[in-house]
Design an enzyme around this catalytic site. Structure first.
Site, mmCIF file in Angstrom:
data_model
loop_
_atom_site.group_PDB
_atom_site.id
_atom_site.type_symbol
_atom_site.label_atom_id
_atom_site.label_comp_id
_atom_site.label_asym_id
_atom_site.label_seq_id
_atom_site.Cartn_x
_atom_site.Cartn_y
_atom_site.Cartn_z
ATOM 1 N N THR A 1 -5.141 -13.619 -10.790
ATOM 2 C CA THR A 1 -3.799 -14.043 -11.229
ATOM 3 C C THR A 1 -3.103 -14.423 -10.004
ATOM 4 O O THR A 1 -2.435 -13.628 -9.380
ATOM 5 C CB THR A 1 -2.912 -12.960 -11.790
ATOM 6 O OG1 THR A 1 -3.501 -12.432 -12.901
ATOM 7 C CG2 THR A 1 -1.552 -13.507 -12.176
ATOM 8 N N ASN B 1 0.238 -0.762 -14.226
ATOM 9 C CA ASN B 1 -0.295 -1.574 -15.305
ATOM 10 C C ASN B 1 -0.093 -0.967 -16.680
ATOM 11 O O ASN B 1 -0.447 -1.569 -17.693
ATOM 12 C CB ASN B 1 -1.772 -1.870 -15.058
ATOM 13 C CG ASN B 1 -1.919 -2.895 -13.961
ATOM 14 O OD1 ASN B 1 -1.478 -4.015 -14.112
ATOM 15 N ND2 ASN B 1 -2.489 -2.488 -12.839
ATOM 16 N N THR C 1 5.397 -11.696 -8.256
ATOM 17 C CA THR C 1 5.653 -10.898 -9.469
ATOM 18 C C THR C 1 5.623 -9.429 -9.055
ATOM 19 O O THR C 1 6.617 -8.916 -8.566
ATOM 20 C CB THR C 1 4.618 -11.187 -10.580
ATOM 21 O OG1 THR C 1 3.305 -11.006 -10.067
ATOM 22 C CG2 THR C 1 4.787 -12.597 -11.105
ATOM 23 N N GLU D 1 -2.235 -4.197 -6.727
ATOM 24 C CA GLU D 1 -1.379 -3.200 -7.368
ATOM 25 C C GLU D 1 -1.891 -1.783 -7.180
ATOM 26 O O GLU D 1 -2.966 -1.420 -7.649
ATOM 27 C CB GLU D 1 -1.288 -3.483 -8.861
ATOM 28 C CG GLU D 1 -0.392 -4.680 -9.162
ATOM 29 C CD GLU D 1 -0.544 -5.171 -10.586
ATOM 30 O OE1 GLU D 1 -1.431 -4.670 -11.287
ATOM 31 O OE2 GLU D 1 0.230 -6.059 -10.972
#
Lengths: 389, 389
Positions: free
Chosen positions: A182, A384, A148, A262
């Site tokens: 995740t 985010n 992702t 991230e």
């Protein structure tokens, strides 16, 4: 080669059209046997995506033949319709492979609360079953199709002394949290093992690898780690030998997840020593790893031990008994805090390496625990706030 | 006027030279009586700054005559020497005022792990005692002198039906967390009350105001909230009347703390309804308020209810019993999630106001709880990576 490096596996990754970007978004991993041993661990979030609910019951008998994974949609918080979508996915694939739907595990990742586009998904699965193969190309495509916000695909493998091979692929770049991130992980092995042995190896490995990653304290609705064993090596490996190889591959993948979190600019390893119990050590390590003030300081290359000590002090005494006056903090090898107060000067600490090592000694016992996390950066905020996931 | 608006108080704020910036860094508040009633609550962090350790024992008898507050240094993690510094500070001030050192409360805020510069501090206290006065100027200077990264001073006041006045000042702009923030608060009242009544009023007020602020889940080593009562009004106010005024002033100050949180672009009010108990509601509200993914989404003006639901799902069932299928989420008045799934379109939500209201209905009972927090922004990262505090 990775997930198809163990004998008895085929895989594929392709563009089904689920992601609007046009990137690869569908992967299959098929276990051709002779065994169909399977084990899995799932998120402990009470909000569980439809594929998690499905796969949990499907793997309960310790058997599975295939895993279908999609990115581009989590199929979480989608109600009975979402569950029906997962069920249809499994039925469709099982029909193509001539197996029971109960032997199909399903993983999804992406935005919560949106239904999956079933037409492209099912058409993609049909196409995928015609392209299954073993080898580098298939492995690489499958590992890309589950990404992702990951910037790189994540794969690992290990071979045991007796010749058993373990391979794995993972995705995950945020919402990385305790009791799984995740994160979707598929591990494969050609070991000739039963379900109980596979399950023990997998649970032992996740407890000390994926469960020790706490990127941002946010636990996902879709986390799944699956181990498939084909038995194709014909080697009835010792449980300990398999467990160690599964742990090694899991540790490798977990480290890759941290490295690709991230927006991170530092990978932070928090090691807490001299605790009364491992649980106490982990509680203190996790509190430090979750402190936004500690994480922001590290982004600023500031070995701010005061924030580290303040975070440790937030852990209740009942959870981690220790005396603040006996606490020491070492950052990248420099003991900046000793006996609860300032010691060596913070200017001695070199914070420029990507990896930051925070060592806390509680002076209370002999147990150790560690957590991996990341710093809190502008890019984390950017990814985010701009990316709806 | 604020802290000296209740009769019987004088205050001062000045530049002692503790802060390298040359800004005001020392404040005094003196209670001229006739009463010397005092109550205080302190951080529950196990790492407690020297002034917290001192003030906790000094206020144990329910009496105090003065509070001395400095910014520019927390005097935390400074060991026995740091405690001796606090002791000297109290002794010095008590000598100047002709009172017992046990009637001097001390508050410090700033960087952890550094000793305070005692020469300028003590000289500043001497100067301060010569400049004590009542009125707007003294109140304003005192409220400025306790600021660290605060962008504005924070003051509030209330007058009860029977004519009792409550005033207050606060500092705090980060490390705002449960069971108090990096927060120094001095409340004054001219009510004629005993220590038990003052203590009950203060504890009741903090439990529903300051304790409900959770800016970044980081609990400080120095948090202190003090209430001084002079009795100078001669009004023996009812306990409930005083409690309500203290609560109102505390709520006002707490809201100001949220509004001035480091780098925030949204003030976020998380209200959880239909919980089995208030504790359960608060646990869910706090988990949502602490989610970096929720906070970053709000910064991005994204009403990302999936992240809100995922955060709620991280609360253990034993802590907050509820069924995910009965959960609804309303953001700024738009019910984006009903029965655990998507409802009204997220595009209907207007996220542009500074204040964001997240309402979660658990469908499990009739209790409510709320937490105030902030979004996670670039400026938060900037301030907390660049500023060593």
């Amino acid at each position: 080669m990775t997930i198809t490096r163990p004998r008895g596996f085929r895989a594929v990754g392709l563009v089904a059209g689920i992601k609007s970007s046009g990137a690869e978004d569908l992967a299959l991993v098929v276990n051709d046997g002779p065994r169909d041993t399977a084990a899995a661990v799932f998120t402990s979030n009470r909000v569980q995506a439809a594929p998690v609910v499905w796969s949990r019951q499907a793997v309960a008998d310790g058997r599975a033949r295939t895993v279908v994974l999609n990115s581009g949609g989590a199929n979480a918080c989608t109600g009975p319709d979402g569950f029906a979508d997962t069920h249809r996915t499994a039925e469709h694939l099982s029909g193509l492979l001539g197996i029971s739907a109960q032997d199909v595990l399903v993983c999804s990742t992406g935005l919560i609360g949106e239904r999956l586009p079933m037409d492209p998904l099912l058409a993609g699965i049909t196409a995928a079953t015609e392209q299954l193969s073993s080898g580098d190309e298939a492995d690489a495509a499958a590992s890309r199709a589950i990404m992702t916000t990951d910037s790189v695909p994540k794969t690992a493998e290990a071979t045991t002394a007796s010749g058993v091979v373990v391979g794995g692929m993972a995705k995950g770049a945020g919402m990385l949290a305790p009791q799984l991130a995740t994160m979707l992980v598929v591990l494969t092995t050609d070991a000739d093992v039963d379900a109980a042995t596979a399950d023990a190896a997998l649970r032992g490995a996740t407890a000390t690898t994926f469960d020790r990653v706490d990127s941002d304290a946010c636990m996902s609705t879709n986390d799944t780690v699956i181990l498939l064993a084909s038995g194709a090596s014909g080697i009835a490996v010792e449980a300990d030998e398999l467990a160690e190889a599964v742990r090694a591959v899991s540790a490798d993948l977990a480290r890759q997840l941290v490295a690709d979190a991230e927006g991170a600019s530092h990978d932070v390893h928090v090691v807490v020593r001299s605790a009364t119990t491992e649980q106490a050590a982990l509680a203190v390590a996790r509190e430090i790893a979750r402190s936004n003030l500690v994480k922001a300081a590290i982004f600023g290359n500031d070995p701010n031990w005061g924030r580290i000590v303040a975070a440790a002090g937030c852990v209740p005494e009942a959870v981690a008994p220790f005396d603040v006056d006996h606490l020491s903090v070492t950052v990248n090898g420099v003991e900046v805090c000793r006996a609860g107060g300032a010691h060596r000067d913070r200017s001695e600490v070199d914070m420029t390496p990507r990896e930051t090592l925070i060592e806390v000694d509680l002076g209370a016992g002999s147990a150790t625990g560690d957590i991996w996390t990341n710093d809190l950066t502008h890019d984390y905020v950017e990814e985010n706030s701009a990316y709806s996931s």
